[in-house]
Every structure is written in structure tokens, then in C-alpha cells.
Write a protein that holds these residues in place. Sequence first.
Motif, PDB file in Angstrom:
ATOM      1  N   LEU A 256       9.344  -0.525  17.414  1.00  0.00           N
ATOM      2  CA  LEU A 256       8.416  -0.272  16.309  1.00  0.00           C
ATOM      3  C   LEU A 256       8.172   1.221  16.107  1.00  0.00           C
ATOM      4  O   LEU A 256       8.140   1.708  14.982  1.00  0.00           O
ATOM      5  N   ARG A 257       8.004   1.936  17.236  1.00  0.00           N
ATOM      6  CA  ARG A 257       7.772   3.384  17.119  1.00  0.00           C
ATOM      7  C   ARG A 257       8.945   4.057  16.433  1.00  0.00           C
ATOM      8  O   ARG A 257       8.775   4.896  15.557  1.00  0.00           O
ATOM      9  N   THR A 258      10.171   3.671  16.855  1.00  0.00           N
ATOM     10  CA  THR A 258      11.352   4.265  16.229  1.00  0.00           C
ATOM     11  C   THR A 258      11.357   3.976  14.743  1.00  0.00           C
ATOM     12  O   THR A 258      11.637   4.845  13.924  1.00  0.00           O
ATOM     13  N   VAL A 260       8.837   3.314  12.803  1.00  0.00           N
ATOM     14  CA  VAL A 260       7.755   3.964  12.061  1.00  0.00           C
ATOM     15  C   VAL A 260       7.942   5.471  12.026  1.00  0.00           C
ATOM     16  O   VAL A 260       7.762   6.112  11.006  1.00  0.00           O
ATOM     17  N   GLN A 261       8.317   6.040  13.183  1.00  0.00           N
ATOM     18  CA  GLN A 261       8.353   7.496  13.256  1.00  0.00           C
ATOM     19  C   GLN A 261       9.739   8.058  12.939  1.00  0.00           C
ATOM     20  O   GLN A 261       9.857   9.175  12.464  1.00  0.00           O
ATOM     21  N   ALA A 262      10.763   7.260  13.226  1.00  0.00           N
ATOM     22  CA  ALA A 262      12.109   7.522  12.712  1.00  0.00           C
ATOM     23  C   ALA A 262      12.680   8.910  12.943  1.00  0.00           C
ATOM     24  O   ALA A 262      13.296   9.462  12.047  1.00  0.00           O
ATOM     25  N   HIS A 263      12.471   9.527  14.064  1.00  0.00           N
ATOM     26  CA  HIS A 263      13.199  10.788  14.217  1.00  0.00           C
ATOM     27  C   HIS A 263      14.204  10.779  15.353  1.00  0.00           C
ATOM     28  O   HIS A 263      15.216  11.407  15.285  1.00  0.00           O
ATOM     29  N   ASP A 264      13.955  10.004  16.386  1.00  0.00           N
ATOM     30  CA  ASP A 264      14.860  10.045  17.520  1.00  0.00           C
ATOM     31  C   ASP A 264      15.298   8.621  17.875  1.00  0.00           C
ATOM     32  O   ASP A 264      14.470   7.753  18.120  1.00  0.00           O
ATOM     33  N   HIS A 265      16.618   8.418  17.902  1.00  0.00           N
ATOM     34  CA  HIS A 265      17.117   7.066  18.159  1.00  0.00           C
ATOM     35  C   HIS A 265      17.533   6.824  19.597  1.00  0.00           C
ATOM     36  O   HIS A 265      17.906   5.712  19.934  1.00  0.00           O
ATOM     37  N   SER A 266      17.508   7.862  20.444  1.00  0.00           N
ATOM     38  CA  SER A 266      18.099   7.680  21.772  1.00  0.00           C
ATOM     39  C   SER A 266      17.368   6.608  22.572  1.00  0.00           C
ATOM     40  O   SER A 266      17.995   5.778  23.221  1.00  0.00           O
ATOM     41  N   SER A 267      16.036   6.589  22.497  1.00  0.00           N
ATOM     42  CA  SER A 267      15.322   5.585  23.300  1.00  0.00           C
ATOM     43  C   SER A 267      15.540   4.191  22.716  1.00  0.00           C
ATOM     44  O   SER A 267      15.595   3.207  23.452  1.00  0.00           O
ATOM     45  N   VAL A 324      -2.130   2.991  11.136  1.00  0.00           N
ATOM     46  CA  VAL A 324      -2.412   3.998  10.116  1.00  0.00           C
ATOM     47  C   VAL A 324      -1.109   4.478   9.477  1.00  0.00           C
ATOM     48  O   VAL A 324      -1.069   4.815   8.296  1.00  0.00           O
ATOM     49  N   GLN A 325      -0.032   4.468  10.299  1.00  0.00           N
ATOM     50  CA  GLN A 325       1.252   4.972   9.789  1.00  0.00           C
ATOM     51  C   GLN A 325       2.030   3.921   8.999  1.00  0.00           C
ATOM     52  O   GLN A 325       3.135   4.193   8.544  1.00  0.00           O
ATOM     53  N   THR A 326       1.516   2.712   8.937  1.00  0.00           N
ATOM     54  CA  THR A 326       2.261   1.663   8.232  1.00  0.00           C
ATOM     55  C   THR A 326       1.442   1.133   7.054  1.00  0.00           C
ATOM     56  O   THR A 326       0.249   1.377   6.953  1.00  0.00           O
ATOM     57  N   SER A 354      22.126  -6.419  16.220  1.00  0.00           N
ATOM     58  CA  SER A 354      21.166  -6.856  15.209  1.00  0.00           C
ATOM     59  C   SER A 354      19.782  -6.263  15.482  1.00  0.00           C
ATOM     60  O   SER A 354      19.010  -6.063  14.562  1.00  0.00           O
ATOM     61  N   LEU A 355      19.477  -5.958  16.741  1.00  0.00           N
ATOM     62  CA  LEU A 355      18.197  -5.307  17.032  1.00  0.00           C
ATOM     63  C   LEU A 355      18.187  -3.871  16.516  1.00  0.00           C
ATOM     64  O   LEU A 355      17.206  -3.407  15.948  1.00  0.00           O
ATOM     65  N   ASP A 356      19.322  -3.154  16.727  1.00  0.00           N
ATOM     66  CA  ASP A 356      19.433  -1.793  16.181  1.00  0.00           C
ATOM     67  C   ASP A 356      19.260  -1.831  14.671  1.00  0.00           C
ATOM     68  O   ASP A 356      18.497  -1.060  14.100  1.00  0.00           O
ATOM     69  N   ALA A 357      19.973  -2.785  14.070  1.00  0.00           N
ATOM     70  CA  ALA A 357      19.911  -2.899  12.622  1.00  0.00           C
ATOM     71  C   ALA A 357      18.481  -3.178  12.175  1.00  0.00           C
ATOM     72  O   ALA A 357      18.024  -2.662  11.158  1.00  0.00           O
ATOM     73  N   PHE A 358      17.784  -3.978  12.967  1.00  0.00           N
ATOM     74  CA  PHE A 358      16.391  -4.294  12.645  1.00  0.00           C
ATOM     75  C   PHE A 358      15.556  -3.015  12.571  1.00  0.00           C
ATOM     76  O   PHE A 358      14.894  -2.741  11.579  1.00  0.00           O
ATOM     77  N   ALA A 359      15.631  -2.221  13.650  1.00  0.00           N
ATOM     78  CA  ALA A 359      14.796  -1.016  13.692  1.00  0.00           C
ATOM     79  C   ALA A 359      15.196  -0.037  12.597  1.00  0.00           C
ATOM     80  O   ALA A 359      14.342   0.521  11.900  1.00  0.00           O
TER      81      ALA A 359
END
Length: 374
Positions: A256-258, A260-267, A324-326, A354-359
Motif C-alpha cells: 500500500l505504501r508503495t 500511495v507514495q510511489a517513489h521506490d519499488h525495491s521494497s 490522508v494521502q488517499t 500479479s501482486l506487483d501489477a496490483f501495486a
Amino acid sequence: MGFADFHGNQETLHRIREMLGRDRFPHAVIISGPEGAGKYRLAQMCAKAMNCLEARKSDGLPDFCGKCSNCVRIAAADNLEERFQEAVEAWETLREVDKKDTRILIQIHPEVMIVPPDPPQLLIKVGQVRKVIESVYFKPVEGRRKVYIFTESSFMKEAANALLKVLEEPPDFASMILLTTNPGELLPTIRSRCISFTLSALANEEIEGYLKTERPDIQSKQRKLIARLSEGAIGRARNFDLAEYITARNDALTLLRTAVQAHDHSSLFKTTDSYRSGAEGKAKTEQLIRTLYSLLEDLLVLKSGSEDLVRNSDLQAELAKLSVQTSFDWIQSAANHLAYVESGMRRNLLRSLSLDAFAVSLEPSETTFATLAK
Ligand SMILES: [Zn+2]
């Protein structure tokens, strides 16, 4: 031992025991209620009470001893999940030609037959109902009453029609108990021939109280959390594995954090990479999807300003920040995408993909970001 072991829904329990007391238990009963409400447990208790060899009363109502040979044999099927797995495994060892004609049934006591949905479609099939019909007109020998427990209400059409025939002319000494989370799924003609009982979800306090006596090893803060997360289902609370839930929830939060915040995909990729195919990966992914839904629900609840309804109450501060961010639309679309991942799983798409695609699909693109910012 006995009906005292049934928690919650005491009014319904009382009505059922009164019927047992009149010695005229209905031929067909529907017990409906959410998952984990105790439908199967109650059905098994009725089967024991109708066949107990040392039948006794408590509070002036019929009860069962839990110790006689009938009670003990019926109780051998109390763990439905295990018995079901065993039956499926036995079926898998059959030759292909025999598999086609063999349906899953669980029968440990001669008078009590359990009819679970038949794999792989997980529907009640006509072959199962035929087995019921083959035995239902023979008088009970080792007990007083034959009991048939249908553990789900998703019938194939032909099976439902076959069951209807039995319900039209039931023998005196048999009862069918149909368990369902959704009575609307049953044919109206079946429903009209049944007496219905409903088990409702329990209040958080009731579940907490139950855990306090049954699981004194759990700390009170954790009891509170488990009560909220079990959504009123005592069966879920009883077996709740908090450690496993929190592991899945940490992964769900990363997703969810990825998103919403969408800057780093490594985690994100590190997380989804640990979700493999196969049976174990499937269970893990299902758990993740459940926790994702519960987090999305909490975000929705927070956005609506109903803080006290948050289930993941230990994460309230972090969830408040995410909410607040959503936007409402974003949460709705996340839930839709999640449903898509779930159906993809049924079609066996690669899980981590499919999980990657989801996020990634949830990241606000420039266009959607503009709508979000409004
Ligand atoms: Zn007994």
C-alpha cells in the motif's frame, strides 16, 4: 462438555434445544451466519444430542454427554477441515476412471453424514445427494436419528433438485442440516421446506471475554486486537494466529505504501518476490489479500471519520497518515484491483507478478494524480 461449550447466540441456541426437547427436531433446518460463527459446531452438537446414549438435561433442556461412544465417534468429525483434507487426499489416490464417479463425503458415525462441497469446483454435486438418498430411508441402527450436514449451500442445479425430492418426502427419523453464509443461494423451494436459524456476529466485547477465559495466555492488548480482527466470528478468534497475521500485514503495508507514495519499488519487489506459486504460496497470498482488504476497509473507515471502527487499531496512527494521502475513489479502485488479483489467482497467474501489477496499477499516474489532488 455439551451445549455449554457453544458461545454467543444464546437465544438461537435456546430455540434449537427446545426443539430437540420436543423430540421433534425438524426434517430440514438451515443454519445461516457469517464464516466462523459456529454453524458447523452447532450442527455437530445437534447430531450428538440426537444420538447421545447418555442423553441428559442441563438448564431443563436437552444436552449431550460428550463421552458415550456415539458422542465420541461423532466428535471425530468436529475438525471439519482435517477430515475434508483426508477425504480429498483419499480421492486423489483413486484411478482416474474411479475419480469421476466418486464424490467427497465424510462419514465417521453410521448415522451422521457430512456433505462438503466437492472439489475442484467446490459445489455440492448430484452424486453426493444420491449417496444421501441411498442411505436416508434406512432406519438408524446405532443411534436414534440420522443427520445429514451440508456444510455449504452452493449446489449444482441437479443436486439441488435431487435434495428437494428428499425434502418433499423425508423419512421420520432423518434431519438435514444446511449450513450457509448466504441463504439466498438456496432454491426458494428448498428454503420454504426448512426451519431457519441465524447466528449473528458477536460483539468485540463478547469475543474478548471468551478469549479471556479460553486463551488466558494471550495478553489483554492482543486479545483486544484479535477480537477486532475476527469480525465477530468466534471460530476465527479461537484459532487466530496473530503473529502470522502481522507478518502478512507488514507485507500488505509495503504494497500500500508503495502504491500511495510511489517513489521506490525495491521494497515492493523484495516483498512480492517472497510469494511463490504452489500450495504454500497460495495460502500466503490469500492471507495477504485478506489483510489488504482489512487495511483498505480501515482506510475507508478513517476517511469517513469513524476512528472507533478501525480494526487494525494498533496501526491507527500510520493508517490515519495513509488515509490522508488517499481518496475514496482510490480506495474503491484498490479494492477492485484486489478483486482482479484474486480472480487471477484462481486462474493461476504467477502470483508475484500479479501482486506487483496490483501495486503498480494503483500508483497515481499523472492523469489520475490530477483527479486525486482535487
Ligand atoms: Zn453422549
